[in-house]
Write a protein that holds these residues in place. Structure first.
Motif, PDB file in Angstrom:
ATOM      1  N   THR A   1      72.784 -92.271  41.935  1.00 36.38           N
ATOM      2  CA  THR A   1      72.066 -92.949  42.460  1.00 36.38           C
ATOM      3  C   THR A   1      72.282 -93.113  43.967  1.00 36.38           C
ATOM      4  O   THR A   1      73.381 -93.100  44.283  1.00 36.38           O
ATOM      5  CB  THR A   1      72.314 -94.430  41.890  1.00 36.38           C
TER       6      THR A   1
ATOM      7  N   THR B   1      67.107 -96.892  46.719  1.00 35.76           N
ATOM      8  CA  THR B   1      67.969 -96.224  45.824  1.00 35.76           C
ATOM      9  C   THR B   1      66.957 -94.868  45.460  1.00 35.76           C
ATOM     10  O   THR B   1      65.921 -94.950  45.137  1.00 35.76           O
ATOM     11  CB  THR B   1      68.033 -96.791  44.542  1.00 35.76           C
TER      12      THR B   1
ATOM     13  N   TYR C   1      85.139-104.544  49.905  1.00 33.39           N
ATOM     14  CA  TYR C   1      84.456-104.062  48.459  1.00 33.39           C
ATOM     15  C   TYR C   1      85.430-103.479  47.625  1.00 33.39           C
ATOM     16  O   TYR C   1      85.540-103.689  46.545  1.00 33.39           O
ATOM     17  CB  TYR C   1      83.438-103.242  48.685  1.00 33.39           C
TER      18      TYR C   1
ATOM     19  N   HIS D   1      86.973-104.691  44.067  1.00 31.23           N
ATOM     20  CA  HIS D   1      86.469-103.661  42.787  1.00 31.23           C
ATOM     21  C   HIS D   1      87.520-102.474  42.885  1.00 31.23           C
ATOM     22  O   HIS D   1      87.552-101.141  43.406  1.00 31.23           O
ATOM     23  CB  HIS D   1      85.278-102.884  43.073  1.00 31.23           C
TER      24      HIS D   1
ATOM     25  N   LEU E   1      65.568-100.504  41.422  1.00 26.29           N
ATOM     26  CA  LEU E   1      66.863-101.609  41.234  1.00 26.29           C
ATOM     27  C   LEU E   1      66.360-102.688  40.017  1.00 26.29           C
ATOM     28  O   LEU E   1      67.164-103.366  39.762  1.00 26.29           O
ATOM     29  CB  LEU E   1      67.131-102.174  42.635  1.00 26.29           C
TER      30      LEU E   1
ATOM     31  N   GLU F   1      67.598-101.331  36.771  1.00 25.63           N
ATOM     32  CA  GLU F   1      68.809-100.551  36.466  1.00 25.63           C
ATOM     33  C   GLU F   1      70.039-101.817  36.448  1.00 25.63           C
ATOM     34  O   GLU F   1      71.079-101.544  35.779  1.00 25.63           O
ATOM     35  CB  GLU F   1      69.228-100.082  37.626  1.00 25.63           C
ATOM     36  N   GLY F   2      69.795-103.070  36.799  1.00 30.77           N
ATOM     37  CA  GLY F   2      70.463-104.136  36.790  1.00 30.77           C
ATOM     38  C   GLY F   2      71.812-103.967  37.851  1.00 30.77           C
ATOM     39  O   GLY F   2      71.952-103.112  38.468  1.00 30.77           O
ATOM     40  N   GLY F   3      72.474-105.013  38.195  1.00 34.91           N
ATOM     41  CA  GLY F   3      73.500-105.008  39.187  1.00 34.91           C
ATOM     42  C   GLY F   3      72.733-105.606  40.456  1.00 34.91           C
ATOM     43  O   GLY F   3      73.803-106.142  41.211  1.00 34.91           O
ATOM     44  N   ALA F   4      71.536-105.522  40.542  1.00 36.16           N
ATOM     45  CA  ALA F   4      70.976-106.067  41.815  1.00 36.16           C
ATOM     46  C   ALA F   4      70.483-107.483  41.293  1.00 36.16           C
ATOM     47  O   ALA F   4      69.505-107.681  40.821  1.00 36.16           O
ATOM     48  CB  ALA F   4      70.016-105.210  42.502  1.00 36.16           C
ATOM     49  N   LYS F   5      70.898-108.452  42.338  1.00 36.43           N
ATOM     50  CA  LYS F   5      70.534-109.729  42.158  1.00 36.43           C
ATOM     51  C   LYS F   5      69.294-109.983  42.960  1.00 36.43           C
ATOM     52  O   LYS F   5      69.455-110.391  44.225  1.00 36.43           O
ATOM     53  CB  LYS F   5      71.440-110.777  42.580  1.00 36.43           C
TER      54      LYS F   5
ATOM     55  N   ALA G   1      73.158-102.026  48.316  1.00 33.26           N
ATOM     56  CA  ALA G   1      73.804-103.376  47.599  1.00 33.26           C
ATOM     57  C   ALA G   1      75.080-102.488  47.278  1.00 33.26           C
ATOM     58  O   ALA G   1      75.407-101.406  47.089  1.00 33.26           O
ATOM     59  CB  ALA G   1      73.220-103.245  46.439  1.00 33.26           C
TER      60      ALA G   1
END
Length: 246
Positions: free
Chosen positions: A12, A28, A68, A72, A128, A131-135, A246
């Protein structure tokens, strides 16, 4: 989304759209390199491609990469920066057309967002919204729409909205019988820059004029009056702003 037999999973590319002084949108995209920033010895290398000065790096920026990575564990960020924004964009388009050579995160000048979301490039980015993960609800609606394709796919997220402020002389406004409270002043031209000009006309009759002999000196001075206040106008902020990955 394009795939390749040489890929070890999907790659991605998130594109951040940047505008001169303000405004960018996070996009993306898909790439097909075999070495797709994937795992190496338990560590994931996340490649970020930027142009100009984004200010995320750990040397001269806000150390956002380090922040970050700390949040993570197991992810290492590598930034590739190109000083010339136009050359960066031309190269990015070429790599998109070849479906190769993309970073995992790609920055894009916000001035190109219409092209990035247009029919010739829209299908080259990851949605996005799915795909999930993006608020998405954490971003302003108008900013999200900037990076939304005609069929409703969200391909980017904004880095900022480029807020602006207007400084004014409180005493001068009082002489012109204009409100002096910052909130009230902001409402004078809310939503329309033509109102800003209209509000300024009365002050031309009340502002002090420097003698001819001191005009040059006065023009070069940047010192603000003690009575200067700042007001944030609502109309301009929505037209600019940086968008990032993101």
């Amino acid at each position: 989304m394009r795939t390749s037999s040489s890929r070890r999973g999907r790659r991605t590319a998130i594109a951040a759209v940047a505008v001169a002084v303000t405004g960018t949108t996070l996009l993306t995209g898909c790439g097909s390199d075999g070495d797709d920033g994937a795992k190496s010895g338990g560590t994931i290398t996340l490649r970020v491609g930027t142009f100009g000065s984004f200010g995320y790096d750990d040397k001269t920026g806000a150390k956002l990469y380090a922040e970050y990575e700390k949040a993570h564990p197991g992810i290492k960020i590598e930034e590739s920066n190109v000083a010339d924004g136009q050359k960066y964009w031309d190269t990015l388009k070429l790599r998109l057309s070849r479906n190769s050579g993309l970073a995992d995160v790609q920055a894009i000048e916000v001035g190109y967002i219409a092209e990035a979301t247009g029919p010739t490039m829209a299908d080259k980015w990851v949605d996005l919204g799915k795909e999930g993960g993006a608020k998405l609800d954490a971003f302003l609606d108008w900013k999200v729409k900037q990076a939304t394709t005609a069929d409703g796919r969200v391909i980017g997220l904004g880095t900022d909205i480029g807020p602006m402020a207007v400084c004014y002389d409180k005493d001068l406004f009082a002489k012109a019988k204009l409100p002096t409270d910052r909130d009230a002043v902001g409402k004078l031209w809310a939503g329309d820059w033509s109102k800003f000009l209209e509000v300024g006309r009365p002050t031309r009759r009340t502002r002090p004029r420097a003698p001819p002999s001191t005009t040059r000196r006065a023009a070069s001075s940047t010192r603000s009056s003690p009575a200067t206040r700042c007001s944030t106008p609502t109309p301009a902020a929505s037209s600019t702003g940086r968008t990032a990955p993101a």
